[in-house]
Design a protein around this motif. Structure first.
Motif, PDB file in Angstrom:
ATOM      1  N   PHE A  16       7.290  -8.336  53.041  1.00  0.00           N
ATOM      2  CA  PHE A  16       7.841  -9.699  52.897  1.00  0.00           C
ATOM      3  C   PHE A  16       8.666 -10.091  54.122  1.00  0.00           C
ATOM      4  CE2 PHE A  16       7.042  -9.083  48.269  1.00  0.00           C
ATOM      5  CZ  PHE A  16       6.296 -10.245  48.082  1.00  0.00           C
ATOM      6  N   GLU A  17       9.224  -9.105  54.823  1.00  0.00           N
ATOM      7  CA  GLU A  17      10.051  -9.437  56.000  1.00  0.00           C
ATOM      8  C   GLU A  17       9.222 -10.059  57.123  1.00  0.00           C
ATOM      9  OE1 GLU A  17      11.239  -5.670  55.003  1.00  0.00           O
ATOM     10  OE2 GLU A  17      11.659  -7.212  53.524  1.00  0.00           O
ATOM     11  N   GLU A  18       7.931  -9.807  57.088  1.00  0.00           N
ATOM     12  CA  GLU A  18       7.091 -10.354  58.161  1.00  0.00           C
ATOM     13  C   GLU A  18       6.622 -11.771  57.867  1.00  0.00           C
ATOM     14  OE1 GLU A  18       4.255  -7.149  59.658  1.00  0.00           O
ATOM     15  OE2 GLU A  18       5.251  -6.221  57.933  1.00  0.00           O
ATOM     16  N   ILE A  19       7.106 -12.333  56.757  1.00  0.00           N
ATOM     17  CA  ILE A  19       6.760 -13.708  56.399  1.00  0.00           C
ATOM     18  C   ILE A  19       7.998 -14.567  56.624  1.00  0.00           C
ATOM     19  CG2 ILE A  19       5.947 -15.236  54.580  1.00  0.00           C
ATOM     20  CD1 ILE A  19       4.706 -12.763  53.230  1.00  0.00           C
ATOM     21  N   GLY A  20       7.857 -15.587  57.453  1.00  0.00           N
ATOM     22  CA  GLY A  20       9.004 -16.428  57.803  1.00  0.00           C
ATOM     23  C   GLY A  20       9.253 -17.502  56.759  1.00  0.00           C
ATOM     24  N   GLY A  21      10.530 -17.845  56.574  1.00  0.00           N
ATOM     25  CA  GLY A  21      10.879 -18.894  55.612  1.00  0.00           C
ATOM     26  C   GLY A  21      10.400 -18.531  54.215  1.00  0.00           C
ATOM     27  N   GLN A  22      10.018 -19.549  53.463  1.00  0.00           N
ATOM     28  CA  GLN A  22       9.438 -19.333  52.111  1.00  0.00           C
ATOM     29  C   GLN A  22      10.356 -18.494  51.230  1.00  0.00           C
ATOM     30  OE1 GLN A  22       7.249 -21.224  51.509  1.00  0.00           O
ATOM     31  NE2 GLN A  22       5.971 -21.562  53.286  1.00  0.00           N
ATOM     32  N   GLN A  23      11.662 -18.703  51.357  1.00  0.00           N
ATOM     33  CA  GLN A  23      12.616 -17.906  50.570  1.00  0.00           C
ATOM     34  C   GLN A  23      12.362 -18.037  49.071  1.00  0.00           C
ATOM     35  OE1 GLN A  23      14.316 -15.581  51.624  1.00  0.00           O
ATOM     36  NE2 GLN A  23      14.030 -16.085  53.771  1.00  0.00           N
ATOM     37  N   ARG A  24      12.168 -19.290  48.622  1.00  0.00           N
ATOM     38  CA  ARG A  24      12.025 -19.522  47.180  1.00  0.00           C
ATOM     39  C   ARG A  24      10.733 -18.890  46.663  1.00  0.00           C
ATOM     40  NH1 ARG A  24       9.765 -22.714  44.254  1.00  0.00           N
ATOM     41  NH2 ARG A  24       8.917 -23.849  46.025  1.00  0.00           N
ATOM     42  N   ALA A  25       9.645 -19.101  47.397  1.00  0.00           N
ATOM     43  CA  ALA A  25       8.359 -18.539  46.974  1.00  0.00           C
ATOM     44  C   ALA A  25       8.432 -17.016  46.940  1.00  0.00           C
ATOM     45  CB  ALA A  25       7.250 -19.007  47.910  1.00  0.00           C
ATOM     46  N   LYS A  26       9.053 -16.428  47.958  1.00  0.00           N
ATOM     47  CA  LYS A  26       9.169 -14.972  48.010  1.00  0.00           C
ATOM     48  C   LYS A  26       9.962 -14.469  46.809  1.00  0.00           C
ATOM     49  CE  LYS A  26       9.859 -14.460  52.861  1.00  0.00           C
ATOM     50  NZ  LYS A  26      10.593 -13.763  53.923  1.00  0.00           N
ATOM     51  N   GLN A  27      11.074 -15.152  46.529  1.00  0.00           N
ATOM     52  CA  GLN A  27      11.932 -14.709  45.425  1.00  0.00           C
ATOM     53  C   GLN A  27      11.186 -14.804  44.099  1.00  0.00           C
ATOM     54  OE1 GLN A  27      15.731 -16.714  45.438  1.00  0.00           O
ATOM     55  NE2 GLN A  27      16.149 -15.960  43.361  1.00  0.00           N
ATOM     56  N   GLU A  28      10.520 -15.906  43.886  1.00  0.00           N
ATOM     57  CA  GLU A  28       9.776 -16.076  42.626  1.00  0.00           C
ATOM     58  C   GLU A  28       8.684 -15.020  42.494  1.00  0.00           C
ATOM     59  OE1 GLU A  28       8.176 -19.968  41.746  1.00  0.00           O
ATOM     60  OE2 GLU A  28      10.034 -20.911  42.410  1.00  0.00           O
ATOM     61  N   LEU A  29       8.043 -14.742  43.612  1.00  0.00           N
ATOM     62  CA  LEU A  29       6.964 -13.757  43.584  1.00  0.00           C
ATOM     63  C   LEU A  29       7.525 -12.362  43.307  1.00  0.00           C
ATOM     64  CD1 LEU A  29       4.012 -13.040  43.948  1.00  0.00           C
ATOM     65  CD2 LEU A  29       4.329 -13.065  46.427  1.00  0.00           C
ATOM     66  N   ILE A  30       8.613 -12.023  43.967  1.00  0.00           N
ATOM     67  CA  ILE A  30       9.215 -10.702  43.763  1.00  0.00           C
ATOM     68  C   ILE A  30       9.655 -10.536  42.307  1.00  0.00           C
ATOM     69  CG2 ILE A  30      11.233  -9.277  44.364  1.00  0.00           C
ATOM     70  CD1 ILE A  30      10.797 -10.188  47.285  1.00  0.00           C
ATOM     71  N   GLU A  31      10.221 -11.599  41.733  1.00  0.00           N
ATOM     72  CA  GLU A  31      10.612 -11.532  40.315  1.00  0.00           C
ATOM     73  C   GLU A  31       9.401 -11.232  39.443  1.00  0.00           C
ATOM     74  OE1 GLU A  31      12.689 -15.130  39.282  1.00  0.00           O
ATOM     75  OE2 GLU A  31      14.365 -14.561  40.587  1.00  0.00           O
ATOM     76  N   ALA A  32       8.305 -11.915  39.718  1.00  0.00           N
ATOM     77  CA  ALA A  32       7.084 -11.704  38.928  1.00  0.00           C
ATOM     78  C   ALA A  32       6.565 -10.278  39.122  1.00  0.00           C
ATOM     79  CB  ALA A  32       6.020 -12.716  39.325  1.00  0.00           C
ATOM     80  N   LEU A  33       6.644  -9.780  40.353  1.00  0.00           N
ATOM     81  CA  LEU A  33       6.121  -8.449  40.643  1.00  0.00           C
ATOM     82  C   LEU A  33       6.999  -7.357  40.020  1.00  0.00           C
ATOM     83  CD1 LEU A  33       5.149  -8.989  44.374  1.00  0.00           C
ATOM     84  CD2 LEU A  33       3.592  -8.927  42.420  1.00  0.00           C
ATOM     85  N   ASP A  34       8.312  -7.587  40.005  1.00  0.00           N
ATOM     86  CA  ASP A  34       9.218  -6.615  39.383  1.00  0.00           C
ATOM     87  C   ASP A  34       8.862  -6.463  37.917  1.00  0.00           C
ATOM     88  OD1 ASP A  34      10.587  -6.007  41.637  1.00  0.00           O
ATOM     89  OD2 ASP A  34      12.199  -7.454  41.319  1.00  0.00           O
ATOM     90  N   PHE A  35       8.508  -7.574  37.343  1.00  0.00           N
ATOM     91  CA  PHE A  35       8.089  -7.635  35.959  1.00  0.00           C
ATOM     92  C   PHE A  35       6.851  -6.760  35.755  1.00  0.00           C
ATOM     93  CE2 PHE A  35       6.445 -10.293  32.434  1.00  0.00           C
ATOM     94  CZ  PHE A  35       7.603 -10.395  31.700  1.00  0.00           C
ATOM     95  N   LEU A  36       6.005  -6.807  36.741  1.00  0.00           N
ATOM     96  CA  LEU A  36       4.747  -6.048  36.682  1.00  0.00           C
ATOM     97  C   LEU A  36       5.010  -4.545  36.806  1.00  0.00           C
ATOM     98  CD1 LEU A  36       1.653  -7.093  36.962  1.00  0.00           C
ATOM     99  CD2 LEU A  36       1.849  -6.078  39.209  1.00  0.00           C
ATOM    100  N   ILE A  37       6.012  -4.225  37.625  1.00  0.00           N
ATOM    101  CA  ILE A  37       6.320  -2.818  37.871  1.00  0.00           C
ATOM    102  C   ILE A  37       6.942  -2.175  36.624  1.00  0.00           C
ATOM    103  CG2 ILE A  37       7.809  -1.295  39.238  1.00  0.00           C
ATOM    104  CD1 ILE A  37       7.347  -3.296  41.590  1.00  0.00           C
ATOM    105  N   LYS A  38       7.722  -2.973  35.889  1.00  0.00           N
ATOM    106  CA  LYS A  38       8.413  -2.420  34.704  1.00  0.00           C
ATOM    107  C   LYS A  38       7.518  -2.447  33.474  1.00  0.00           C
ATOM    108  CE  LYS A  38      12.825  -4.004  36.480  1.00  0.00           C
ATOM    109  NZ  LYS A  38      13.627  -5.227  36.538  1.00  0.00           N
ATOM    110  N   GLN A  39       6.396  -1.764  33.550  1.00  0.00           N
ATOM    111  CA  GLN A  39       5.412  -1.778  32.467  1.00  0.00           C
ATOM    112  C   GLN A  39       5.965  -1.292  31.127  1.00  0.00           C
ATOM    113  OE1 GLN A  39       2.142  -2.737  32.113  1.00  0.00           O
ATOM    114  NE2 GLN A  39       2.521  -3.850  33.995  1.00  0.00           N
ATOM    115  N   ASP A  40       6.762  -0.216  31.172  1.00  0.00           N
ATOM    116  CA  ASP A  40       7.238   0.367  29.919  1.00  0.00           C
ATOM    117  C   ASP A  40       8.111  -0.606  29.152  1.00  0.00           C
ATOM    118  OD1 ASP A  40       5.858   2.568  30.522  1.00  0.00           O
ATOM    119  OD2 ASP A  40       7.555   3.714  31.323  1.00  0.00           O
TER     120      ASP A  40
END
Ligand code: ATP
Length: 274
Positions: A16-40
């Motif tokens: 994600f550090e190699e993507i400029g700007g897009q703070q909001r999109a990155k944050q929303e995506l990371i939130e969604a992905l964290d959700f994916l990681i916490k399967q249990d």
């Protein structure tokens, strides 16, 4: 879509550090992905697993980069296709290609020992456009195959599969694609603001010899309305101007000229397609 000619190559995996700007999109995506990681936890709460994330927004804003970063962040393998590949395919070929794409994701994950895969489909509107009474039978079969693959994904299965798709025409998508359990998470990826443009310029300046006269913040101001892809072009074209002149370094004026060139290029592109 967009000005692809001078785009830089992007690696299969990037952070994600190699993507400029897009703070909001990155944050929303990371939130969604964290959700994916916490399967249990997800299972414990009886939450429906996340299957599809739709990235929407204008061309060249970094949607493909975000999908690659999502794969990197979740330690997943990455496979991709573009909706435009499916246009003008014979009946049945598109559906087969979709099937193969998912097969490839599973095989790649198995081979590399990873427990998840990101399947990215760019320009999803080319296969997932609104259906219009059987006129486009091939699109229907391709879309149906995609829906079948999505419905067949289970959270207990290994590898876990996350489907990401991108479009700049969200309004044209078939409602079957965007209903709950399919692409039900939408993330807007907009043109960068001034700070975002400066960040993107800095990323693409990393491997270039810049002269002390270069002020990235001023260039960010001068490039109002530019996408990330256009900013990448500015850096590239500026370097070409400097090299042609025999300069040792890229000066501010080279990059200003490049901004004009990219702006003009867009205009002539638009006139040509009118
Ligand atoms: P399209 O809708 O046309 O497929 P896209 O939104 O998927 O476009 P990308 O393919 O991710 O856009 O971006 C194209 C290129 O533009 C990237 O390879 C990169 O060089 C540059 N770029 C775009 N956005 C950014 C960004 N936010 N940060 C850094 N580079 C960017």
């Amino acid at each position: 879509a967009g000005n692809r000619k001078s785009r830089g190559r992007t690696p299969q995996s990037l952070s994600f550090e190699e993507i400029g700007g897009q703070q909001r999109a990155k944050q929303e995506l990371i939130e969604a992905l964290d959700f994916l990681i916490k399967q249990d936890e997800i299972r414990q709460f009886g939450i429906r697993p996340l299957k599809g994330i739709l990235l929407t927004g204008p061309p060249g804003t970094g949607k493909t980069l975000l999908a690659k970063a999502a794969a990197h962040y979740t330690d997943s393998v990455y496979v991709a296709a573009s909706g435009s590949e499916f246009v003008e395919m014979y009946v049945g070929v598109g559906a087969g290609r979709i099937r193969d794409l998912f097969k490839e994701a599973r095989q790649k994950a198995e081979k590399s020992g990873k427990s998840s895969a990101v399947v990215f489909i760019d320009e999803i509107d080319a296969i997932g456009g609104k259906r219009d009474g059987g006129q486009h039978r091939e699109y229907d079969q391709t879309l149906n195959q995609l829906l079948t693959e999505m419905d067949g994904i289970h959270s207990s299965e290994t590898p876990r599969i996350l489907i990401m798709a991108a479009t700049n025409r969200k309004d044209t998508l078939d409602s079957a694609l965007v209903r709950p359990g399919r692409f039900d998470r939408h993330i807007g990826v907009e043109l960068p603001d001034k700070k975002g443009r400066e960040h993107i310029l800095r990323i693409h300046a990393q491997n270039k010899p810049l002269h002390a006269s270069v002020e990235l913040s001023r260039l960010a101001e001068e490039s109002f309305g530019f996408s990330g892809a256009q900013l990448e072009s500015v850096m590239n074209e500026g370097a070409i101007y400097a090299m042609r002149e025999g300069s040792e370094r890229i000066e501010h004026r080279h990059l200003s000229m490049a901004i004009d060139k990219v702006m003009m290029g867009e205009k002539t592109d638009r006139q040509a397609t009118r």
